[in-house]
Design a protein around this motif. Structure first.
Motif, PDB file in Angstrom:
ATOM      1  N   PHE A   1      -2.692  -6.333  11.882  1.00 38.48           N
ATOM      2  CA  PHE A   1      -3.778  -6.262  10.902  1.00 38.48           C
ATOM      3  C   PHE A   1      -5.077  -6.707  11.571  1.00 38.48           C
ATOM      4  O   PHE A   1      -5.227  -7.890  11.897  1.00 38.48           O
TER       5      PHE A   1
ATOM      6  N   SER B   1     -15.650  -9.187   9.785  1.00 37.65           N
ATOM      7  CA  SER B   1     -14.597 -10.008   9.200  1.00 37.65           C
ATOM      8  C   SER B   1     -14.628 -11.395   9.814  1.00 37.65           C
ATOM      9  O   SER B   1     -15.095 -11.595  10.930  1.00 37.65           O
TER      10      SER B   1
ATOM     11  N   LEU C   1      -7.033  -9.772  10.251  1.00 39.30           N
ATOM     12  CA  LEU C   1      -6.376 -11.072  10.252  1.00 39.30           C
ATOM     13  C   LEU C   1      -6.366 -11.640  11.671  1.00 39.30           C
ATOM     14  O   LEU C   1      -6.237 -10.903  12.644  1.00 39.30           O
TER      15      LEU C   1
ATOM     16  N   ILE D   1       1.551 -14.017   7.641  1.00 36.12           N
ATOM     17  CA  ILE D   1       1.825 -13.007   6.619  1.00 36.12           C
ATOM     18  C   ILE D   1       3.220 -12.404   6.832  1.00 36.12           C
ATOM     19  O   ILE D   1       3.886 -11.985   5.888  1.00 36.12           O
TER      20      ILE D   1
ATOM     21  N   ARG E   1     -19.704  -4.787   7.134  1.00 38.19           N
ATOM     22  CA  ARG E   1     -18.568  -5.696   7.210  1.00 38.19           C
ATOM     23  C   ARG E   1     -18.334  -6.307   8.590  1.00 38.19           C
ATOM     24  O   ARG E   1     -18.118  -5.632   9.568  1.00 38.19           O
TER      25      ARG E   1
ATOM     26  N   ARG F   1      -5.347 -13.097   1.999  1.00 40.46           N
ATOM     27  CA  ARG F   1      -4.715 -12.548   3.201  1.00 40.46           C
ATOM     28  C   ARG F   1      -4.002 -11.248   2.848  1.00 40.46           C
ATOM     29  O   ARG F   1      -4.096 -10.255   3.578  1.00 40.46           O
ATOM     30  N   ALA F   2      -3.329 -11.260   1.718  1.00 40.00           N
ATOM     31  CA  ALA F   2      -2.624 -10.046   1.276  1.00 40.00           C
ATOM     32  C   ALA F   2      -3.627  -8.931   0.966  1.00 40.00           C
ATOM     33  O   ALA F   2      -3.380  -7.767   1.291  1.00 40.00           O
TER      34      ALA F   2
ATOM     35  N   ASP G   1      -6.249  -3.236   5.318  1.00 39.83           N
ATOM     36  CA  ASP G   1      -6.128  -2.760   6.700  1.00 39.83           C
ATOM     37  C   ASP G   1      -5.117  -1.629   6.814  1.00 39.83           C
ATOM     38  O   ASP G   1      -5.374  -0.608   7.440  1.00 39.83           O
TER      39      ASP G   1
ATOM     40  N   ARG H   1      -6.568  -8.487   2.414  1.00 44.84           N
ATOM     41  CA  ARG H   1      -7.093  -7.969   3.675  1.00 44.84           C
ATOM     42  C   ARG H   1      -6.044  -7.136   4.394  1.00 44.84           C
ATOM     43  O   ARG H   1      -6.347  -6.071   4.933  1.00 44.84           O
ATOM     44  N   ALA H   2      -4.791  -7.629   4.393  1.00 46.88           N
ATOM     45  CA  ALA H   2      -3.730  -6.896   5.083  1.00 46.88           C
ATOM     46  C   ALA H   2      -3.515  -5.538   4.426  1.00 46.88           C
ATOM     47  O   ALA H   2      -3.379  -4.513   5.102  1.00 46.88           O
TER      48      ALA H   2
END
Ligand SMILES: Nc1ncnc2c1ncn2[C@@H]1O[C@H](COP(=O)(O)OP(=O)(O)OP(=O)(O)O)[C@@H](O)[C@H]1O
Ligand SMILES: [Mg+2]
Lengths: 235, 287
Positions: A92, B286, A95, A103, B284, B166-167, B173, B169-170
């Motif tokens: 990802f 990150s 991340l 994750i 963006r 986090r979920a 992605d 963003r993942a």
């Protein structure tokens, strides 16, 4: 022979009208390491996608611990304890390295693998943990992808061409680490183009050719000619 | 001094626009969905606030306690029930479906509340002001701006410091690989829409305290929110706040030059920025 953890029978898989797998039969015993070999486009990735639920199939075609899982979604399959290290790593990008690992573990299954255990296995990742995962070298990214799958503490782990695009020395490092990874009682399915690497770490192998199993047997005793025939389809 | 005043008032107005925009930005960031009905959901939030305040006889700000969870629930159900079905294919189907939602919402509000303009009564808060040197600042615009900053900060924190973020963003992605981590994207998208409509509820109530509203004003709010998101750069929450402020300042300065130019000035600045920087001012980054 111990109980199979995974049993595949008559597996067909399609991409729209195109059929990629034809009646594949395969089983993995508890704690066994199995190699899947085959040329480009033989259907190896499709097989792993079917097992992990990214491609849907008829429920009975894939049984995990005797329960039909062919029709489950990928997140449901993951929760049962099957993890995939996907072809091309597929980290990802949004991340960090550590978040990619965390994750992987968010399913919350108990087992030997934790952030610390992954860092012990691949110490370089601890140094790089705050970095963007895309800033790592290919080999380090592959370590993250493997660590991410291990963090789920799977009972069955699927590796899709972990040596793809990596320098030989890195490939050697990763394959040297494999026994330590799989030694914890996990079962593993290793897809690999490098036949000798695949045979060296597995007890049995299956060879796919154009969506069908063309040969299977014990990795230690198979004859080279048999493999090339099954691999390339030369008569 | 008058110009300084216009800039300060515009900045505070930008807080409201950022509130309009935050939900839009979040939804697009997580699931690449452009919600045409977003403005109508802001208006729905305002009407829910109005009902709660009149039925319970409470202050509009207290009504947030009811309206925010209510809108979050609507968001989750909407996403799981309808919008998830439109994702994954082309961009057109979610556009059409949310456009249809917009029409339905407007007509339902018209049926229930009529076309008469309404307003929420926030009592002394509406007229209170504080002086800062020669400037006189309304407490309500100040409060709105403060809430906008707090909301953006909270969303930012959620995105980068929590498991849910986090979920988000993942999943944004790579949906397939996120599923392999045991994340059900339908649920994750539901949570994102719930969060977006929770923010929208706040936007609606601040709108309904500030000005009168009727069922047809959603479209205009959508445009302001949309412009703020684009100016700030897609997927950047602080950029969205900056975008809202730039839009607000452009409008108040335009109105200063000629009262009829307020909206036009905003649109012109939006187009100018789009022409010079098609990805917005702060695209963006990150982290
Ligand atoms: N998304 C897709 N849509 C259509 N056809 C596909 C898709 N993915 C794979 N295929 C086709 O399915 C067949 C099997 O592909 P698969 O990726 O499983 O092969 P593979 O053995 O993993 O090959 P490689 O060694 O190149 O990774 C190929 O003929 C391929 O062209
Ligand atoms: Mg492949």
């Amino acid at each position: 022979m111990p109980d199979p953890i995974l049993q595949i029978s008559g597996l067909d898989a399609h991409y729209g009208d195109f059929q990629a797998l034809f009646g594949v039969d395969l089983d993995v015993a508890e704690g066994e390491v199995l190699a899947i070999i085959g040329a480009n486009g033989a259907g190896k990735t499709t097989l792993l996608r079917s097992i992990s639920g990214l491609t849907q199939n008829a429920p009975d075609m894939i049984q995990y611990r005797r329960a039909p899982i062919g029709g489950l979604r990928a997140d449901e399959v993951a929760n049962l304890g099957i993890a995939l290290v996907p072809e091309g790593r597929q980290l990802f990008p949004s991340l960090s390295v550590e978040e990619n690992l965390i994750i992987g573990g968010q399913i919350g299954r108990k087992g030997p693998w934790s952030l610390q255990a992954v860092y012990d296995l691949f110490p370089i990742l601890k140094e790089r943990r705050a970095q963007q995962s895309t800033s790592l070298s290919g080999g380090q990214q592959q370590m993250v992808a493997i660590g991410r799958a291990l963090m789920a503490n799977p009972d069955l782990i699927l590796f899709d061409e972990i040596s793809l695009g990596l320098a030989p020395i890195i490939i050697k490092d990763i394959y040297d680490a494999l026994p330590g990874i799989i030694g914890e009682g996990m079962s593993a399915l290793i897809v690999e183009q490098d036949i000798s690497k695949a045979l060296s770490v597995s007890s049995r192998f299956y060879c796919l050719q154009e969506g069908r199993v063309s040969l299977c047997g014990a990795s230690a005793t198979v004859a080279r000619e048999d493999i090339s025939r099954a691999y390339f389809g030369v008569a | 001094m008058e110009w300084v005043n216009a800039i300060v008032q515009g900045t505070l107005l930008g807080g409201l626009y950022a509130l309009f925009a935050a939900g839009l930005s979040l939804i697009f960031g997580v699931m690449r969905l452009v919600n045409i009905a977003h403005g109508d959901f802001i208006v729905l939030g305002a009407y829910l606030g109005l009902s709660v305040t009149t039925i319970l006889g409470i202050h509009p700000l207290v009504a947030l306690v009811f309206v925010v969870p209510c809108m979050a629930m609507i968001g989750y159900i909407l996403q799981r029930g309808i919008l998830n079905q439109t994702l994954g294919g082309d961009l057109l189907s979610p556009l059409l479906v949310t456009f249809g939602l917009s029409v339905i919402l407007q007509n339902a509000l018209l049926e229930i509340y009529s076309a008469d303009p309404q307003k929420m009564n926030a009592g002394a808060l509406e007229t209170a002001s504080v002086s800062l040197g020669d400037l006189s600042l309304g407490v309500l615009p100040l409060l709105t701006f403060g809430i906008a900053v707090a909301v953006i900060a909270a969303l930012q924190w959620t995105f980068y410091r929590t498991a849910l973020g986090r979920a988000f963003r993942a999943t944004s992605d790579n949906q397939e690989i996120a599923q392999l981590m045991g994340l059900n994207r339908r649920h994750i998208f539901g949570m994102a829409m719930a969060l977006a409509l929770a923010v929208t509820a706040i936007a609606g109530i601040m709108l309904g305290i500030r000005t009168s509203f009727d069922p047809s004003v959603g479209g205009g709010r959508l445009i302001f929110g949309f412009e703020a998101v684009i100016i700030g750069g897609l997927g950047n929450l602080w950029g969205t706040l900056a975008g809202g402020v730039i839009l607000g300042v452009a409008q108040t300065i335009g109105a200063k030059i000629d009262p009829g130019w307020q909206l036009l000035a905003g649109h012109i600045v939006f187009l100018a920025i789009l022409a010079v920087r098609p990805n917005g001012l702060f695209p963006r980054v990150s982290g």
